[in-house]
Design an enzyme around this catalytic site. Structure first.
Site, PDB file in Angstrom:
ATOM      1  N   LYS A 156       0.858  -1.195   0.000  1.00  0.00           N
ATOM      2  CA  LYS A 156       0.000   0.000   0.000  1.00  0.00           C
ATOM      3  C   LYS A 156       0.882   1.229   0.000  1.00  0.00           C
ATOM      4  O   LYS A 156       1.731   1.418   0.886  1.00  0.00           O
ATOM      5  CB  LYS A 156      -0.853  -0.026   1.267  1.00  0.00           C
ATOM      6  CG  LYS A 156      -2.320   0.209   1.002  1.00  0.00           C
ATOM      7  CD  LYS A 156      -3.086  -0.049   2.264  1.00  0.00           C
ATOM      8  CE  LYS A 156      -4.466   0.523   2.147  1.00  0.00           C
ATOM      9  NZ  LYS A 156      -5.200   0.409   3.404  1.00  0.00           N
TER      10      LYS A 156
HETATM   11  C1  E4P Z   1      -8.490   0.743   3.380  1.00  0.00           C
HETATM   12  O1  E4P Z   1      -7.653   0.406   2.589  1.00  0.00           O
HETATM   13  C2  E4P Z   1      -8.365   1.938   4.230  1.00  0.00           C
HETATM   14  O2  E4P Z   1      -7.201   1.863   4.965  1.00  0.00           O
HETATM   15  C3  E4P Z   1      -9.549   2.082   5.129  1.00  0.00           C
HETATM   16  O3  E4P Z   1     -10.713   1.667   4.448  1.00  0.00           O
HETATM   17  C4  E4P Z   1      -9.691   3.461   5.705  1.00  0.00           C
HETATM   18  O4  E4P Z   1     -10.915   3.570   6.379  1.00  0.00           O
HETATM   19  P1  E4P Z   1     -11.277   4.760   7.363  1.00  0.00           P
HETATM   20  O5  E4P Z   1     -11.534   5.983   6.562  1.00  0.00           O
HETATM   21  O6  E4P Z   1     -12.500   4.276   8.074  1.00  0.00           O
HETATM   22  O7  E4P Z   1     -10.101   4.934   8.292  1.00  0.00           O
END
Ligand code: E4P
Length: 217
Positions: free
Chosen positions: A83
């Protein structure tokens, strides 16, 4: 449509996996911090039963540092997707990862142009953050719809992961649009099965079956 589970909690992932609903997992530094455990140990435990992509996020801000982390994280398990945040340095790293055969998930995407850049850099996945857009008064799902249309226009192979999902309606809308993947917190998956009419229906069938039992031999 693929379902990813958005958590670093191994037990929650295992529960969803036992229900046959886990095609992959996404983590981020916040989710890992919540667990208060060694990152690598968590990742190896998840990878012992999840065979689909497991997103592991880098924390460096320059391409060189990101690449160093990407290579290391990618060496931990066979099914890592690295990521990488949506910045110019991140895009450089995404391109290098693509050249080295390392899967990537471009994160913190909030506009169609950012998604276009991610696809051009060769990202495996792109993660538009829907809930965070809704939080600031934008209609997050419009972004998903725009990205899907743009990717279809040019046959980009980058898959769209609908991220920052807060409730089952997000999943429903993403499915209508035809997004490749939704990554959801375990609580959202739990809620998807529920409907009060299902509960009422089961109760009624069981009560009626009692009547059949009484007249049967
Ligand atoms: C996924 O890849 C993200 O890290 C996650 O969905 C972020 O979610 P949030 O906005 O609830 O922190």
């Amino acid at each position: 449509m693929k379902f990813f589970i958005d958590t670093a909690n191994v037990e929650a992932i295992r529960r969803a996996h036992e229900r046959g609903m886990v095609d992959g997992v996404t983590t981020n530094p916040t989710l890992v911090a919540k667990e208060g455990r060694d990152f690598r140990q968590i990742v190896e435990e998840i990878a012992s039963f999840v065979k689909g992509p497991i997103s592991l996020e880098v924390v460096s801000e320059d391409a060189e540092g990101m690449m160093k982390e990407a290579r290391e994280l990618n060496g931990w398990i066979d099914n890592a997707a690295i990521k990488i945040p949506m910045t110019w340095e991140g895009l450089k790293a995404v391109k290098m990862c693509a050249e080295e055969g390392i899967k990537t998930n471009v994160t913190l995407v909030f506009s169609p142009n950012q998604a276009l850049l991610a696809a051009k850099a060769g990202a495996t996945f792109v993660s538009p953050f829907i809930g965070r857009l809704d939080d600031v008064g934008h209609y997050g799902m419009q972004l998903v719809s725009d990205i899907v249309e743009i990717y279809n226009n040019y046959d980009f192979e980058t898959e769209v992961i609908v991220a920052s999902v807060r409730h089952p309606v997000h999943v429903y809308e993403a499915a209508l649009i035809g997004a490749d993947i939704v990554t959801m917190p375990p609580a959202v998956l739990d809620k998807m099965v529920n409907h009060p009419l299902t509960d009422v229906g089961i109760k009624r069938f069981l009560a009626d079956w009692e009547k059949v039992r009484k007249v049967s031999r």
